[in-house]
Design a protein around this motif. Sequence first.
Motif, short mmCIF file in Angstrom:
data_model
loop_
_atom_site.label_atom_id
_atom_site.label_comp_id
_atom_site.label_asym_id
_atom_site.label_seq_id
_atom_site.Cartn_x
_atom_site.Cartn_y
_atom_site.Cartn_z
N TRP A 340 93.61 94.72 50.04
CA TRP A 340 94.19 93.42 50.39
C TRP A 340 93.32 92.22 49.98
O TRP A 340 93.68 91.45 49.10
CB TRP A 340 94.52 93.39 51.89
N ASP A 370 97.30 98.14 49.81
CA ASP A 370 97.92 97.32 50.87
C ASP A 370 99.25 96.77 50.37
O ASP A 370 99.87 97.30 49.43
CB ASP A 370 96.93 96.22 51.28
N ASP A 371 99.70 95.71 50.97
CA ASP A 371 100.99 95.08 50.69
C ASP A 371 101.17 94.79 49.20
O ASP A 371 100.20 94.50 48.49
CB ASP A 371 101.02 93.76 51.48
N TRP A 419 100.07 101.07 52.49
CA TRP A 419 100.53 100.08 53.50
C TRP A 419 102.05 100.16 53.65
O TRP A 419 102.77 100.26 52.65
CB TRP A 419 100.13 98.70 53.02
N ARG A 451 107.92 85.30 58.81
CA ARG A 451 107.00 85.19 57.68
C ARG A 451 107.74 85.04 56.36
O ARG A 451 108.70 85.77 56.10
CB ARG A 451 106.12 86.44 57.65
N LYS A 487 98.79 102.56 56.53
CA LYS A 487 98.47 101.36 57.31
C LYS A 487 99.82 100.80 57.75
O LYS A 487 100.60 100.34 56.93
CB LYS A 487 97.71 100.34 56.46
N ASP A 489 101.82 98.13 59.36
CA ASP A 489 101.70 96.72 59.71
C ASP A 489 102.96 96.25 60.44
O ASP A 489 104.02 96.90 60.35
CB ASP A 489 101.51 95.91 58.41
N ASN A 491 104.26 92.30 61.14
CA ASN A 491 103.88 90.89 61.12
C ASN A 491 104.96 89.99 61.71
O ASN A 491 105.44 89.06 61.05
CB ASN A 491 103.59 90.46 59.68
N CYS A 535 98.35 98.02 62.65
CA CYS A 535 97.96 96.65 62.33
C CYS A 535 99.14 95.77 62.69
O CYS A 535 100.29 96.20 62.57
CB CYS A 535 97.65 96.58 60.84
N SER A 537 99.51 91.83 61.99
CA SER A 537 98.89 90.56 61.60
C SER A 537 97.45 90.53 62.09
O SER A 537 96.99 89.57 62.70
CB SER A 537 99.64 89.38 62.20
N GLY A 538 96.73 91.60 61.86
CA GLY A 538 95.39 91.77 62.43
C GLY A 538 95.53 92.57 63.70
O GLY A 538 96.18 93.61 63.75
N TRP A 554 93.47 97.74 63.09
CA TRP A 554 92.82 96.67 62.33
C TRP A 554 92.53 95.57 63.34
O TRP A 554 93.45 94.93 63.85
CB TRP A 554 93.76 96.21 61.21
N ASP A 557 92.51 89.90 61.17
CA ASP A 557 92.48 89.46 59.77
C ASP A 557 91.23 88.63 59.50
O ASP A 557 90.95 88.30 58.36
CB ASP A 557 93.73 88.65 59.45
C1 DGJ Z 1 98.68 91.35 57.71
C2 DGJ Z 1 97.53 92.30 57.81
O1 DGJ Z 1 96.79 92.01 58.96
C3 DGJ Z 1 96.67 92.22 56.56
O2 DGJ Z 1 95.56 93.05 56.68
C4 DGJ Z 1 97.51 92.57 55.38
O3 DGJ Z 1 97.88 93.92 55.43
C5 DGJ Z 1 98.73 91.68 55.31
N1 DGJ Z 1 99.46 91.70 56.55
C6 DGJ Z 1 99.64 92.12 54.19
O4 DGJ Z 1 100.79 91.42 54.18
#
Ligand code: DGJ
Length: 752
Positions: A340, A370-371, A419, A451, A487, A489, A491, A535, A537-538, A554, A557
């Motif tokens: 990332w 990652d993404d 991810w 987002r 991973k 995520d 968000n 994860c 957003s962190g 995670w 961030d």
């Molecule tokens: C939020 C995560 O916390 C980051 O580490 C990363 O994976 C981004 N998303 C990717 O969009």
Amino acid sequence: MKKYYLSFAAVLLGAVHVSGAGISHVHLTTPSMSIVFARDAEGTWLMPYYGARVKNAEDVLSLRFNPKRADGRIGVVAGQVKPASYSVYGSREIGIDVNKYGGLCVKHADGVMSSEMIGLQPEWVEDKQAQSHLVLPMKDEVYPFVVRQHVRTFADTDAIETWVEISNYERGAVELYRMDSAAIVFPLLGTDFRFLSLTGQWGCESQVSETSLERGQTVAISSRNGIRNAWFANPAFMLSVGGEATERTGRVLGGVLCWSGAWGISAQRDYADLLELRMGADNSNGAYKLAPGKTLVTPKAVLVWSESGKGKVSRELHRWARNHRMPHGRELRDIVLNSWEGAYFDFDEARLEGMMDGLKEMGGEMFVVDDGWFGNGRYARDNDRNGLGDWTVNTNKLPRGIRHLTDEAKKRSLKFGLWVEPEMINVTSELYERHPEWAMKGRTRSLGTGRGGTQCVLDLTNPAVVDDVSAQLSKILKDAPDIVYFKWDANANFFNVGSQTSKCDSNIYFDYTLGLYEILSRLRKERPDLVIQGCSSGGGRIEYGFLGYADEFWPSDDSDARERVFIQWGSNFFYPASAAAGHVTVVPNHQTKRVTPLKYRFDVAMSVRLGLELDPKKMSPEDLAFAKECIGAYKRIRPTVQQGELYRLVSPYGNTYASLMYVAADGSEAVVFLWGLNRGPKKDFVPPLRLDGLEGDAKYSIGEINLAKGSKTHSDAVGAVVRGDALMNGGLPVYLDAGDYDSAVFVLRKIK
Ligand code: DGJ
């Protein structure tokens, strides 16, 4: 052998009046604590004792119950009346507000709002994972409405799990206004309470806050965010009882809730110092409708009691998590390079392979993309506006697919991770074109987006969505079976609350999380070996609901090492180091612009699960060589850091430096971390570190790792052999340079 005692009221317990014959009390023990349950005159299950381990339950009961009262009502001291094992709204007991409140509040099918639960005979569940698994059943005295309170103990930790099953056998649906997992009215514990919890938001998760809980007050923490549910408050607490607890001293009640949705935890102290603790899924935005014939199982609440400070609560929880909660809690985690911060959305095969080369050269073990790897055509995931929901590889960026990348990783003897963000959908995706009704939204409402201006939450209360997400995840793994790590995520907040396909939006807060767990269970069943990082957003989802399916999280961030000292300090109050991912990133740091030495960044990341998040191709040869050395050193200390016992030595709060240490499970090694923070005058002065957890009589050789080329050690004791008692009482002499971000890692080995 099960360590509990069952006795019969008439025979053994003159002091406790029991309605009807049968078992009157149950004594559960853990390595150093006891819990005693007993039924009172009304047949209610109470918890008259909770605390340090006692030999004999009758002894504590004879103190708790007033033997002189012929009516069998318990307690002469107001605060000892009705220490309910599970307090329910409607209890007839007068004068004790906490009991009237209750963690379970039901509108029965006929509209009656109170419940009067009569305790039935305890049951024991055959449970190989547990030392004992007790069920205290209760039935409403009028309605066919049943609650079964579970309590599970373990032989290797003082943590206990408790939760309830709520069954509706009434003619119609009941509505649950409150449905807590734990709703305990404790017997008198003490007279001075302090409540510690974690707070934060994006980029500054897991900050520690502590407040006193005065008479007549309630301290409550909660999250209504059904997804990033651990950001503003984490479902975890420590309550010091009877004065301020330190790391090593004082009585502390600790707890965590295993739930990934909305939740609430509250501690209410009444005038007589009686404490009601409630922990559970929050449904205050809509009563849960429980259909006839259905049972709702609440999330698990976990409680720990410590007579020796907060440090012990953390260690007991960590042990419980590793041994009884996380899928691979006893395994060592790999050293990861995540793409990332090194590449963001900007990569192709060559760039990723270059990153793998760098990781290999440094001695790393797993490469994670990652993404940005999925979505095609106009929905290509080249930014955060497109593609969520279309989990097929982006053939423009990665023409040979994920399998090619896993092969490339294999060639380099690296493992491979990917991810995913399975709970979300972009309206700019093929999936949304096919199924707009799968996005969460009240039926009559317009769609709000998150987002990228295009993201929504998938309606996981819809079984068709659960099936589709599961099938897509399964296909990713079938197409590239060498993927060993996801991973995961998430968000988004839980927004647009509502289902386009269901008529009961009030259940959505709870049922969304059940849908999520269904997907995770299927995934785990298909690939039990898969390591999952949670994860959101962190650190939006650092909690034990998700960690029932995942092995790590995670933390934030914010990858700035100085900030991570605080963030990881906070998370380790409740979550073990093996589960916290610490990644070394570039400077100036992308979030804070702060510049810290590479050594400092490694010294901080190595105190948890070490990883990197940068493009190795951009590192200088000197930095690469140093990184290689640190990674080599981490491999040697990894078992102690990831599986050892944590001792917090100096808090970063209110100090210009911080320190903690881990002691190997077998006592053979200890690793001590010391990090300078923004330091004031007398910068080089740090008092000797009083170590902890060592054997007083044993001798330890003292070494230091991660020393930059030519730099001096951070302790004159390096090279010496010293007894544990001197290190714990006199302390390890240490130095930090005048700069803000000097740091040290000491390794102590026990001499055999
Ligand atoms: C939020 C995560 O916390 C980051 O580490 C990363 O994976 C981004 N998303 C990717 O969009």
